[in-house]
Design a protein around this motif. Structure first.
Motif, PDB file in Angstrom:
ATOM      1  N   SER A  54       0.789  -1.182   0.062  1.00  0.00           N
ATOM      2  CA  SER A  54       0.135   0.163  -0.174  1.00  0.00           C
ATOM      3  C   SER A  54       0.853   1.107  -0.105  1.00  0.00           C
ATOM      4  CB  SER A  54      -1.020   0.105   1.111  1.00  0.00           C
ATOM      5  OG  SER A  54      -0.222   0.068   2.396  1.00  0.00           O
ATOM      6  N   HIS A  55       0.257   2.305  -0.461  1.00  0.00           N
ATOM      7  CA  HIS A  55       0.994   3.552  -0.662  1.00  0.00           C
ATOM      8  C   HIS A  55       0.191   4.592  -0.319  1.00  0.00           C
ATOM      9  CE1 HIS A  55       4.657   2.028  -2.362  1.00  0.00           C
ATOM     10  NE2 HIS A  55       3.596   0.926  -3.059  1.00  0.00           N
ATOM     11  N   CYS A  89       4.932   9.896  -0.532  1.00  0.00           N
ATOM     12  CA  CYS A  89       4.419   8.748   0.027  1.00  0.00           C
ATOM     13  C   CYS A  89       4.828   8.575   1.511  1.00  0.00           C
ATOM     14  CB  CYS A  89       4.726   7.527  -0.382  1.00  0.00           C
ATOM     15  SG  CYS A  89       3.920   5.903   0.389  1.00  0.00           S
ATOM     16  N   HIS A  92       6.763   5.764   2.846  1.00  0.00           N
ATOM     17  CA  HIS A  92       7.699   5.366   2.330  1.00  0.00           C
ATOM     18  C   HIS A  92       8.844   6.541   2.139  1.00  0.00           C
ATOM     19  CE1 HIS A  92       5.212   2.003   1.360  1.00  0.00           C
ATOM     20  NE2 HIS A  92       6.133   1.451   1.984  1.00  0.00           N
ATOM     21  N   MET A  98       9.830   7.749  -3.922  1.00  0.00           N
ATOM     22  CA  MET A  98       8.536   8.037  -3.392  1.00  0.00           C
ATOM     23  C   MET A  98       8.287   9.222  -3.033  1.00  0.00           C
ATOM     24  SD  MET A  98       6.700   4.679  -2.178  1.00  0.00           S
ATOM     25  CE  MET A  98       5.860   5.417  -3.745  1.00  0.00           C
TER      26      MET A  98
HETATM   27 CU   LIG Z   1       4.742   4.230  -0.603  1.00  0.00          CU
END
Ligand SMILES: [Cu+2]
Length: 106
Positions: A54-55, A89, A92, A98
């Motif tokens: 997931s992000h 994100c 991350h 990201m």
């Molecule tokens: Cu991510």
């Protein structure tokens, strides 16, 4: 000509991409386009194309953020005002892939 026509039909059938809309795919822990340039009023869609990760999309200016996107989920934001909209994100953000930016032109 036939090939062109069927390609158009495939896009329409998928129903995800419309005029004035830009798609950023997320896979392998990266946004496939780190900078997208759009016009004021356009919508950008982020799509999680991972198998199992997931992000999210969290804008640096605050205010707007996606939910955690599970594989297959998408998030859309329409940009009314010109400017630069960097995002990460949040889950991350230590990864350089990201991070991304939407540049909105007048
Ligand atoms: Cu991510």
């Amino acid at each position: 000509m036939l090939r062109f026509a069927s390609g158009v039909l495939a896009v329409l059938a998928a129903g995800t991409v419309q005029a004035g809309e830009t798609v950023v795919s997320i896979a392998n822990y990266r946004y496939d386009r780190q900078t997208v340039v759009v016009k004021a009023g356009d919508t950008v869609e982020w799509r999680n194309d991972e198998k199992r990760t997931s992000h999210d999309i969290t804008f640096m200016e605050g205010g707007a953020a996606s939910e955690r996107l599970m594989p297959g989920d998408a998030f859309r934001r329409t940009f009314a005002a010109p400017g630069r909209y960097p995002y990460v994100c949040e889950a991350h953000k230590e990864r350089p892939e990201m991070k991304g930016e939407v540049v909105v032109e007048p």
